[in-house]
Design a protein around this motif. Structure first.
Motif, PDB file in Angstrom:
ATOM      1  N   LEU A 160       0.839  -1.207   0.000  1.00 40.29           N
ATOM      2  CA  LEU A 160       0.000   0.000   0.000  1.00 40.29           C
ATOM      3  C   LEU A 160       0.871   1.252   0.000  1.00 40.29           C
ATOM      4  CD1 LEU A 160      -2.792   1.367   0.177  1.00 40.29           C
ATOM      5  CD2 LEU A 160      -2.631   1.183   2.659  1.00 40.29           C
ATOM      6  N   ARG A 161       1.942   1.204   0.814  1.00 43.05           N
ATOM      7  CA  ARG A 161       2.838   2.352   0.871  1.00 43.05           C
ATOM      8  C   ARG A 161       3.504   2.591  -0.488  1.00 43.05           C
ATOM      9  NH1 ARG A 161       5.467   4.687   5.367  1.00 43.05           N
ATOM     10  NH2 ARG A 161       4.669   3.014   6.659  1.00 43.05           N
TER      11      ARG A 161
ATOM     12  N   LEU B  87       2.339   1.763  -3.413  1.00 43.50           N
ATOM     13  CA  LEU B  87       1.344   2.296  -4.347  1.00 43.50           C
ATOM     14  C   LEU B  87       1.106   3.782  -4.082  1.00 43.50           C
ATOM     15  CD1 LEU B  87      -0.684   1.563  -6.617  1.00 43.50           C
ATOM     16  CD2 LEU B  87      -2.379   1.130  -4.827  1.00 43.50           C
ATOM     17  N   ALA B  88       1.042   4.145  -2.799  1.00 42.24           N
ATOM     18  CA  ALA B  88       0.819   5.554  -2.448  1.00 42.24           C
ATOM     19  C   ALA B  88       1.971   6.417  -2.928  1.00 42.24           C
ATOM     20  CB  ALA B  88       0.645   5.692  -0.934  1.00 42.24           C
TER      21      ALA B  88
ATOM     22  N   ALA C 248       1.581   6.985  -6.479  1.00 39.56           N
ATOM     23  CA  ALA C 248       0.422   7.835  -6.769  1.00 39.56           C
ATOM     24  C   ALA C 248       0.625   9.285  -6.372  1.00 39.56           C
ATOM     25  CB  ALA C 248      -0.824   7.278  -6.073  1.00 39.56           C
TER      26      ALA C 248
ATOM     27  N   GLY D 199      -9.203   3.871 -12.128  1.00 38.05           N
ATOM     28  CA  GLY D 199     -10.055   2.902 -11.412  1.00 38.05           C
ATOM     29  C   GLY D 199      -9.216   1.768 -10.858  1.00 38.05           C
TER      30      GLY D 199
ATOM     31  N   VAL E  61      -6.037   1.815  -9.966  1.00 32.68           N
ATOM     32  CA  VAL E  61      -5.261   2.264  -8.814  1.00 32.68           C
ATOM     33  C   VAL E  61      -6.154   2.290  -7.574  1.00 32.68           C
ATOM     34  CG1 VAL E  61      -4.101   4.258  -7.777  1.00 32.68           C
ATOM     35  CG2 VAL E  61      -3.581   3.606 -10.133  1.00 32.68           C
ATOM     36  N   LEU E  62      -7.356   2.858  -7.728  1.00 33.04           N
ATOM     37  CA  LEU E  62      -8.278   2.964  -6.588  1.00 33.04           C
ATOM     38  C   LEU E  62      -8.687   1.593  -6.080  1.00 33.04           C
ATOM     39  CD1 LEU E  62     -10.354   5.970  -7.931  1.00 33.04           C
ATOM     40  CD2 LEU E  62      -9.094   5.932  -5.762  1.00 33.04           C
TER      41      LEU E  62
ATOM     42  N   ALA F 198      -5.892   0.039  -4.225  1.00 33.38           N
ATOM     43  CA  ALA F 198      -5.707   0.654  -2.903  1.00 33.38           C
ATOM     44  C   ALA F 198      -6.667   0.057  -1.892  1.00 33.38           C
ATOM     45  CB  ALA F 198      -5.897   2.167  -2.992  1.00 33.38           C
ATOM     46  N   ALA F 199      -7.934  -0.114  -2.309  1.00 36.07           N
ATOM     47  CA  ALA F 199      -8.922  -0.689  -1.398  1.00 36.07           C
ATOM     48  C   ALA F 199      -8.520  -2.101  -1.005  1.00 36.07           C
ATOM     49  CB  ALA F 199     -10.300  -0.684  -2.060  1.00 36.07           C
TER      50      ALA F 199
ATOM     51  N   GLY G 166      -5.247  -2.079   1.149  1.00 33.36           N
ATOM     52  CA  GLY G 166      -5.505  -1.547   2.484  1.00 33.36           C
ATOM     53  C   GLY G 166      -6.156  -2.600   3.359  1.00 33.36           C
ATOM     54  N   ALA G 167      -7.196  -3.241   2.816  1.00 33.33           N
ATOM     55  CA  ALA G 167      -7.878  -4.273   3.589  1.00 33.33           C
ATOM     56  C   ALA G 167      -6.917  -5.421   3.882  1.00 33.33           C
ATOM     57  CB  ALA G 167      -9.099  -4.774   2.825  1.00 33.33           C
TER      58      ALA G 167
ATOM     59  N   GLN H  77      -3.744  -5.220   4.156  1.00 35.89           N
ATOM     60  CA  GLN H  77      -2.763  -4.786   5.157  1.00 35.89           C
ATOM     61  C   GLN H  77      -3.365  -4.805   6.557  1.00 35.89           C
ATOM     62  OE1 GLN H  77      -0.262  -1.384   4.254  1.00 35.89           O
ATOM     63  NE2 GLN H  77      -0.677  -0.531   6.272  1.00 35.89           N
TER      64      GLN H  77
END
Lengths: 495, 441
Positions: A4-5, A7-8, A11, A36, A38-39, A42-43, A46-47, A49
């Protein structure tokens, strides 16, 4: 790096702006709907993680707190203590802690960090007492609370922080003055210059001629603060070389003329110049008062460095008589100001009483006396003196407490426990005036409520008129509230 | 008999600090000519500036008050003082209420019964249904538009990049949120506002922000295929976007969980713009070993129900709002009591993390996971803090948690029970137990 980090980080630059996909496993982004993708990624990441967190194993040596030997506070006292710590009635704290310590109780552990962190050093001995085992244990892991470690005095003196060392020196000085002096003299050369003055001040406790050689040597210290501290102590040692020198300088300048039927009069001459020895003893330098000439200042400085009782003995007059005699003198200002400063330096209660009386009675006094020093003299007054002052000045109905008078000013400065008679005289007078035109009197009531004896709470809550309005109403309410909080505190500690 | 009032509870009922201060001065038997209490009410006559003493009454079932004084504050200082007196144990002895008290209580009871009847009376069910259908249709249209705008806004944000979002003015988030409100998607509006605060809130802001954007995007996608989702997830999606659940229907049709619900924490936040105050209460079931969230709302000066005070136990039936991992609940009925109760929760951090993973599998939008951890020890880890369990595993404490030393002192490096909120990154402790004594943090 978590995915996640990663990807952030990619981004940070937008997809329309030079975005490069992160090079980590588990992320593949379709190019047809890059935003879409990327989003959605991320979801999912995140879940994954949050759901995939693994608690890491850490092995550490634990040193648990020793079990408590003091009695815990009752529940309601705990609730009150927390309110006192959080809210505006923090004024209750010193009295509260004193009561807890006197009952050999301890505060609950969760309040200990706040108490240890309180800035006021005068509360520290109390905090150490009521924090019990928890306080000592916490102090091990936070150096700013080291004063609560409860080390042996010698250990603290040799290894402690500045505050610990001061407290240790004070403790030993109280038990065995000679040992404390020996400690201080042994380490004197290695003490940081800026901390020496505070150590010298500790010697006030148990001061004797045995300290004289050390203090005399301090008069040559490089630091002004150290020299001042030493002088202040030497003033109180009448047999010291310093006191002798000062007396020999000042005595020939002052004389008492006793005139038949006309009372006493003091005569004074101003000193002529200064020799090197006088400068070494702290004379000269900054003027005490700008509105006095150089030589008058010099006289005031000399008198300020002589115990005032020495004059009373020399002329065989009470402080009151000497003050009255001085008022006939051309150089009354330097004499009276000097006595005032000296009375503070040696904490002479008799002189303090006389000077406060002088300020109350004499309209010229406020021009001569130093205001800050006067406040300190007021704090030295014994409770019985305050009682005599108030009982003498207040005659029910005939002559009530004057809210703009000097007695009122003294009462406001006297932030010490009141005697019963004093409380009854002052508060009853306020009650008779309640609802009238007062301003300063009602405003002072909440403050007075802190110092009246708490076993008078019932008597002092009664007797207020029922129909108070406006200014009187709010301040009497606040007075009652302070009284209530104090008596509630005593009550629930007894539960 | 209702549990004793606490001073904290009374303080929270005060309309302003002045009234509370005045009440503290009056909380003294000497100011009162009569005082009494029974199981239902407190009463007393307080000396005041009028000739007759003021007649003061408190209904203990809901802390409603009445007083004969002319004050416009509500509750007035006399009523607050009476409650303060009751809160300091033993200051009011039991008695038989005089007529001016019992009559008042009867009137209150009659009024609330009437109100209940009124709410039971319903207009023609057919007409209501039609009305509701028409409203739903209208909303559906608005929401579809809002959903599309939201999806587009999120994609634009990604196209622009997080660095640009970091530097965006407050209006960037505010305007997007306002559009969601207009589209009747208040839940999405709340999430956007919270996102706007992240860039200034600490080092991990970028991944937290991206994650939230992702979650909101997932919500827009889920709403598009709502019909194909399991029923519970449909409820989650609608609830998050901002559909309200009809609480009357919920109470009638939902299945209730009967337990002793220990109130662990209660926080009230005020939205400065709207003046809406939201009280978030976390409770823990003694036997069900699960958390429940009770929300209460009030506008600016309206009194808030403060009966759920931390440390009390609400014994009764809780109905949970539908969802794949239900957390929010509402009481069907309950009675407050104050027994000593240390909750049982998770014995190890691993067991709790497993449960948390399972919950996320059911509801990927979970933001906080409430948990009671047994036998954990607060530990210093360099600059920060952590909780360690009996297997020596640790999880960090949140940097915004300010009472770490207090928690550490409470434990004395011995295992204690702690209630925390977990956000996937760190634990935020809310309460802990020193033997049997609960301490709010």
């Amino acid at each position: 790096m978590s995915t996640l980090r990663a990807l952030a980080q990619s981004a940070m630059l937008g997809t329309g702006n030079g975005f490069t996909p992160p090079m980590v496993d588990g992320v593949s982004l379709s190019a047809s709907d890059l935003e879409g993708a990327v989003l959605a990624a991320a979801a999912a990441l995140g879940a994954a993680q949050m759901g995939g967190v693994i608690a890491q194993v850490v092995t550490e040596q634990r040193v648990p707190c020793a079990s408590e030997t003091l009695r815990p506070l009752p529940d309601r006292a705990v609730a009150l203590l927390k309110r006192v710590l959080e809210e505006e009635n923090a004024f209750l704290l010193p009295e509260f802690l004193t009561q807890i310590a006197a009952r050999k109780m301890c505060v609950p552990p969760e309040t200990v960090p706040t108490l240890l962190g309180l800035g006021k050093s005068e509360l520290r001995p109390l905090v150490v007492k009521v924090s019990g085992a928890c306080g000592r244990w916490l102090a091990e892991s936070n150096s700013s609370w080291a004063y609560a470690l409860g080390r042996e005095a010698q250990d603290a003196w040799e290894h402690g922080t500045r505050l610990e060392r001061l407290a240790a020196l004070e403790e030993i000085r109280g038990q065995d003055p000679a040992t404390a002096s020996a400690w201080l003299e042994a380490s004197w050369q290695s003490e940081p210059p800026e901390e020496r003055a505070a150590f010298v001040r500790v010697l006030q406790l148990g001061l004797s001629m045995a300290d004289e050689p050390f203090l005399e040597a301090c008069l040559d210290d490089k630091r002004k603060e150290v020299r001042e501290a030493a002088r202040r102590l030497l003033v109180g040692l009448e047999e010291s070389r310093f006191a002798q020198r000062m007396w020999e300088r000042a005595r020939p300048l002052v004389d008492l003329k006793s005139r038949f039927l006309m009372g006493d009069r003091l005569e004074a001459h101003l000193p002529e110049g200064l020799d090197a020895a006088a400068k070494g003893d702290g004379l000269g330098g900054v003027a005490l008062r700008k509105d006095m000439g150089e030589k008058a200042n010099l006289l005031a400085q000399m008198v300020a460095l002589i115990a005032p009782s020495r004059w009373s003995q020399e002329f065989n007059r009470t402080p009151e008589k000497l003050l009255a005699a001085a008022m006939g003198c051309e150089w009354k200002e330097p004499l009276v100001l000097g006595w005032q400063l000296a009375a503070r330096a040696v904490e002479d209660v008799g002189w303090a009483e006389a000077l406060v009386d002088f300020w109350i009675m004499n309209s010229q006094a406020s021009k001569i006396l130093d205001g800050e020093c006067l406040d300190e003299l007021i704090l030295m007054l014994p409770a019985e003196k305050m009682e005599r002052l108030a009982v003498g000045a207040i005659k029910p109905v005939v002559q009530e407490l004057d809210e703009k008078g000097r007695l009122m000013a003294v009462l406001k400065k006297y932030q010490r426990p009141w005697s019963k008679k004093l409380a009854l005289a002052v508060i009853r007078s306020a009650q008779r005036q309640a609802g009238g035109s007062g301003y300063y009197l009602p405003a002072a009531l909440p403050e007075f409520a802190r110092y009246v004896p708490i076993d008078l709470a019932d008597e002092l809550s009664a007797g207020w008129p029922g129909n108070l309005k406006g200014y009187w109403e709010t301040h009497v309410e606040r007075f009652l509230q302070v009284l209530n909080s104090r008596s509630e505190m005593i009550q629930i500690l007894a539960e | 008999m209702p549990p004793n009032l606490t001073i904290e509870q009374v303080s929270s009922l005060a309309p302003d600090p002045t009234a509370l201060r005045a009440a503290q001065g009056l909380a003294n038997e000497r100011q009162w000519t009569t005082l009494g209490r029974d199981d239902l009410a407190l009463w007393g006559e307080c000396k005041g500036s009028a000739k007759e003493p003021y007649k003061v009454r408190v209904d203990l079932s809901n802390n409603g008050t009445a007083c004969s004084c002319p004050s416009r504050k509500f509750p007035c200082k006399h009523a607050l003082a009476l409650m303060l007196l009751a809160a300091s144990r033993g200051k009011i002895s039991a008695g038989v209420p005089p007529a001016w008290v019992s009559e008042w209580l009867e009137k209150r009871a009659a009024r609330s019964e009437a109100a209940e009847k009124r709410s039971e009376k319903k207009p023609d069910p057919e007409a209501r249904k039609k009305d509701a259908a028409r409203r739903a249709q209208k909303r559906e249209k608005l929401v579809q538009g809002g959903r599309e705008a939201l999806e587009q806004w999120l994609k634009d944000a990604v196209r622009m990049g997080l660095a640009a979002a970091q530097n965006a003015p407050a209006s960037y988030w505010e305007e997007a949120a306002a559009r969601m409100v207009d589209s009747q998607l208040p839940g999405a509006a709340r999430m956007i506002r919270e996102m706007g605060l992240l860039p200034k809130a600490g080092p991990d802001w970028a991944q937290k922000l991206l994650w939230r954007m992702g979650r909101l995007y997932l919500l827009t996608q889920a709403y598009q295929k709502l019909g194909r989702l399991p029923v519970e997830s449909q409820e989650d999606v609608r609830g998050l976007l901002g559909w309200n659940v009809n609480q009357d229907e919920l109470l009638q049709n939902g299945t209730a969980v009967t337990d002793d619900w220990l109130v662990l924490s209660s926080r009230t936040d005020e939205d400065e713009k709207t003046g809406l105050r939201t009280q978030v209460n976390w409770l823990w079931g003694k036997d069900s070993r699960r958390a429940a969230q009770i929300l209460q709302f009030a506008y600016r000066n309206q009194p808030m129900d403060t009966s759920l005070a931390p440390g009390l136990v609400a014994r009764g039936e809780m109905v949970f709002f539908p969802g794949a991992y239900p957390l929010r609940g509402i009481f069907k009925q309950m009675q407050l009591a104050s027994p000593v109760l240390v909750p049982k929760g998770f014995p190890t951090l691993t067991a709790f993390l497993d449960e948390c993973a399972a919950a996320l599998g059911k509801n990927p939008w979970l933001e906080v996971f409430p948990v009671v951890l047994e036998e954990v020890v607060p530990l210093r880890m360099g600059e920060g803090w952590a909780l360690g369990d009996r297997e020596s595993r640790t999880l960090p404490l949140a940097t915004e948690f300010t009472a770490s030393w207090e928690l550490y002192a409470l434990s004395g490096e011995r295992p204690i029970t702690v209630f925390c909120l977990w956000n996937g990154f760190a634990l935020n402790p809310q309460a802990a137990w020193d033997k049997e004594r609960m301490v709010g943090l």
